[in-house]
Motif scaffolding. Structure first.
Motif, PDB file in Angstrom:
ATOM      1  N   ARG A 291       0.856  -1.290  -0.055  1.00  0.00           N
ATOM      2  CA  ARG A 291      -0.042   0.097  -0.048  1.00  0.00           C
ATOM      3  C   ARG A 291       0.893   1.299  -0.006  1.00  0.00           C
ATOM      4  O   ARG A 291       0.548   2.339  -0.868  1.00  0.00           O
ATOM      5  N   ASP A 322      -6.202  -6.147   9.291  1.00  0.00           N
ATOM      6  CA  ASP A 322      -6.355  -5.460   7.989  1.00  0.00           C
ATOM      7  C   ASP A 322      -5.030  -5.970   7.176  1.00  0.00           C
ATOM      8  O   ASP A 322      -4.477  -5.596   6.503  1.00  0.00           O
ATOM      9  N   ASP A 325      -6.161  -7.405   0.976  1.00  0.00           N
ATOM     10  CA  ASP A 325      -6.855  -6.515  -0.027  1.00  0.00           C
ATOM     11  C   ASP A 325      -8.177  -7.315  -0.456  1.00  0.00           C
ATOM     12  O   ASP A 325      -9.216  -6.571  -0.861  1.00  0.00           O
ATOM     13  N   ALA A 351     -15.834  -5.708   6.394  1.00  0.00           N
ATOM     14  CA  ALA A 351     -14.937  -5.237   5.663  1.00  0.00           C
ATOM     15  C   ALA A 351     -15.442  -5.012   4.311  1.00  0.00           C
ATOM     16  O   ALA A 351     -14.992  -5.546   3.317  1.00  0.00           O
ATOM     17  N   PRO A 352     -16.094  -3.600   3.979  1.00  0.00           N
ATOM     18  CA  PRO A 352     -16.871  -3.647   2.736  1.00  0.00           C
ATOM     19  C   PRO A 352     -15.646  -3.449   1.387  1.00  0.00           C
ATOM     20  O   PRO A 352     -16.088  -3.293   0.557  1.00  0.00           O
ATOM     21  N   LYS A 353     -14.468  -3.047   1.954  1.00  0.00           N
ATOM     22  CA  LYS A 353     -13.566  -2.850   0.892  1.00  0.00           C
ATOM     23  C   LYS A 353     -12.755  -3.900   0.415  1.00  0.00           C
ATOM     24  O   LYS A 353     -12.027  -3.750  -0.547  1.00  0.00           O
ATOM     25  N   VAL A 354     -12.926  -4.953   1.243  1.00  0.00           N
ATOM     26  CA  VAL A 354     -12.227  -6.179   0.717  1.00  0.00           C
ATOM     27  C   VAL A 354     -12.687  -6.713  -0.387  1.00  0.00           C
ATOM     28  O   VAL A 354     -14.177  -7.130  -0.142  1.00  0.00           O
ATOM     29  N   GLU A 355     -12.120  -6.993  -1.441  1.00  0.00           N
ATOM     30  CA  GLU A 355     -12.711  -7.820  -2.728  1.00  0.00           C
ATOM     31  C   GLU A 355     -12.903  -9.242  -2.457  1.00  0.00           C
ATOM     32  O   GLU A 355     -12.214  -9.972  -1.629  1.00  0.00           O
ATOM     33  N   ARG A 380     -21.227  -9.812  -2.698  1.00  0.00           N
ATOM     34  CA  ARG A 380     -20.137  -8.980  -3.337  1.00  0.00           C
ATOM     35  C   ARG A 380     -19.422 -10.197  -4.228  1.00  0.00           C
ATOM     36  O   ARG A 380     -19.122 -11.267  -3.468  1.00  0.00           O
ATOM     37  N   ASP A 382     -16.059  -9.929  -6.949  1.00  0.00           N
ATOM     38  CA  ASP A 382     -15.146  -9.246  -7.659  1.00  0.00           C
ATOM     39  C   ASP A 382     -14.400 -10.144  -8.843  1.00  0.00           C
ATOM     40  O   ASP A 382     -14.134  -9.636 -10.257  1.00  0.00           O
TER      41      ASP A 382
END
Length: 442
Positions: A291, A322, A325, A351-355, A380, A382
């Protein structure tokens, strides 16, 4: 008129009659692969497993459902012998149990209770493997096969898909995200294959981890080819834990960065499971470093958890640190579709940002169709390679309704209820090595 009323009354009475499991047949099989597949963990030249066939009836209507058990020592620490013994124990526990036949929600809940019973039985099984899985993880692939068959049964009773049984399909179609290349291909071979793959794939997925210098040459060749042709396709490497710890993973990825920068690569680079399964903290270190790099690099490195991700317990650890990703959901590691759905729901909520990626392994179209059902239902999604059709992988096709693309690399839900396919027992008969009960050999 009176006769019609009586007939309608009989139909209504039958509609709510309980469906009882009358028999479960186990078919151990071994399908040779047409082409061996190599990863940093080892080489696979066949697909071994167990098909299970459940027969249930309400006295008038009979239903046959199917599941596939895929014991993989390198994935779930599960041997074929332990899976066979476990499947017999699960079979005994389920015989003569009944579903109400009058409420989809109630019967979906009942299957959840039954699976909890099977998880408890699995925990008590004495395993022969020299590398047993961790506590609570015994016989996950075997559990997955039974979960699949039971959900297939419920879906057929009510005339709906497994996706509907899981909570409802939230998408009408999915696209296979990548084709995966074996770790034994060299740079020239990979470059040629990349040039010819379907343009609808959003990523090129490569198994690496056998040799760093060889891997760097492969990645430079692939990235250079994509850049030269102006294709903004992602590169996705699956390391399968080969880099072990955070220092090595960060060092190797820094070298990968240099190669990608040298050829002008600007798309995303996905790195799947660079560190050891048990060391989630190490993966977190790698994620934090990548990151930082992303703040100045012309591309982003995405760290994906695979072997470290089995179920909701692992998701909690990854989220708390965390550490990734993206995550790879494998139905065999979760212990089935119900647990996989719970995992997907947990990630979206916490963890809405985790694909989210649904992956596969060496399997047939039976399990690939189960993956497709999950992909349609997850809140979700991806990436997906788990539902990839295996039509040309083996000398026989076990699925009576094989997966087929509708256009490009796109799949839709099967039209048949339940799983959406059955088992062609005649097609797989030459590859069946053992049955239980023995007298039910196809």
């Amino acid at each position: 008129m009176k006769i019609a009323v009586l007939l309608w009354g009989a139909m209504l009475a039958n509609a709510s009659a309980a469906f009882t499991i009358q028999d479960i047949t186990l078919l151990q099989f071994k399908l040779p692969k047409k082409t061996a597949f190599v990863t940093s963990k080892g080489t696979s030249d066949s697909c071994p497993g167990i098909f299970l066939v459940i027969r249930a009836s309400d006295g008038i209507r009979s239903i046959t459902s199917v599941g596939e058990v895929l014991p993989r020592a390198l994935v779930t620490n599960e041997t074929s012998k332990d899976a066979w013994n476990g499947a017999q124990a699960f079979r005994s526990a389920l015989l003569d149990r009944s579903l109400s036949g009058d409420s989809l929600a109630k019967d979906r809940e009942t299957v959840g209770h039954w699976m909890n019973d099977l998880f408890a039985i699995a925990a008590e099984q004495k395993l022969t493997t020299q590398s047993p899985p961790g506590k609570g993880r015994q016989l996950r692939a075997t559990l997955c096969g039974f979960d699949m068959a039971l959900l297939d049964l419920v879906g057929q009773i009510y005339g709906v898909s497994i996706a509907a049984v899981l909570g409802g399909a939230v998408r009408k179609e999915i696209a296979i995200s990548a084709t995966t290349f074996s770790a034994d291909l060299d740079g020239d071979e990979l470059e040629g294959k990349v040039d010819s793959i379907d343009s609808s794939y959003r990523a090129v997925r490569i198994k690496i981890g056998l040799d760093l210098e060889s891997d760097l040459k492969k990645l430079r060749a692939v990235a250079g080819s994509l850049v030269a042709e102006g294709r903004q396709r992602e590169i996705w490497v699956d390391v399968n834990q080969a880099w072990k710890d955070a220092p090595h993973a960060i060092d190797y990825l820094s070298k990968v960065r240099d190669e990608l920068k040298a050829v002008g690569f600007t798309s995303r680079f996905i790195c799947e499971q660079p560190t050891a399964e048990s060391d989630i903290a190490a993966m977190g270190e790698v994620t934090r470093q990548t990151r930082e790099w992303a703040k100045t690099d012309p591309f982003r490195i995405v760290i994906m958890a695979d072997e470290s991700m089995w179920d909701v317990d692992d998701a909690r650890k990854i989220v708390a640190l965390d550490a990734a990703d993206a995550v790879n959901i494998k139905i065999v590691k979760a212990g089935g579709l119900i647990k996989s759905m719970e995992l997907g729901q947990y990630l979206v909520a916490n963890a809405p940002k985790v694909e989210v990626y649904v992956g596969g392994l060496i399997m047939t179209d039976i399990s690939a169709t189960a993956n497709l059902q999950l992909c349609m239902a997850l809140p979700r999604l991806d990436y997906a390679t788990g539902p990839l059709p295996r039509t040309h992988s083996y000398p026989a096709q076990p699925a009576s309704a094989p997966l087929a693309y509708t256009h490009d690399r796109t799949l839709e839900l099967p039209r048949q209820p339940g799983l959406g396919t059955g088992l062609d027992q005649q097609a797989i008969k030459p590859f069946v090595t053992k049955t239980y009960p023995a007298e039910q050999m196809p």
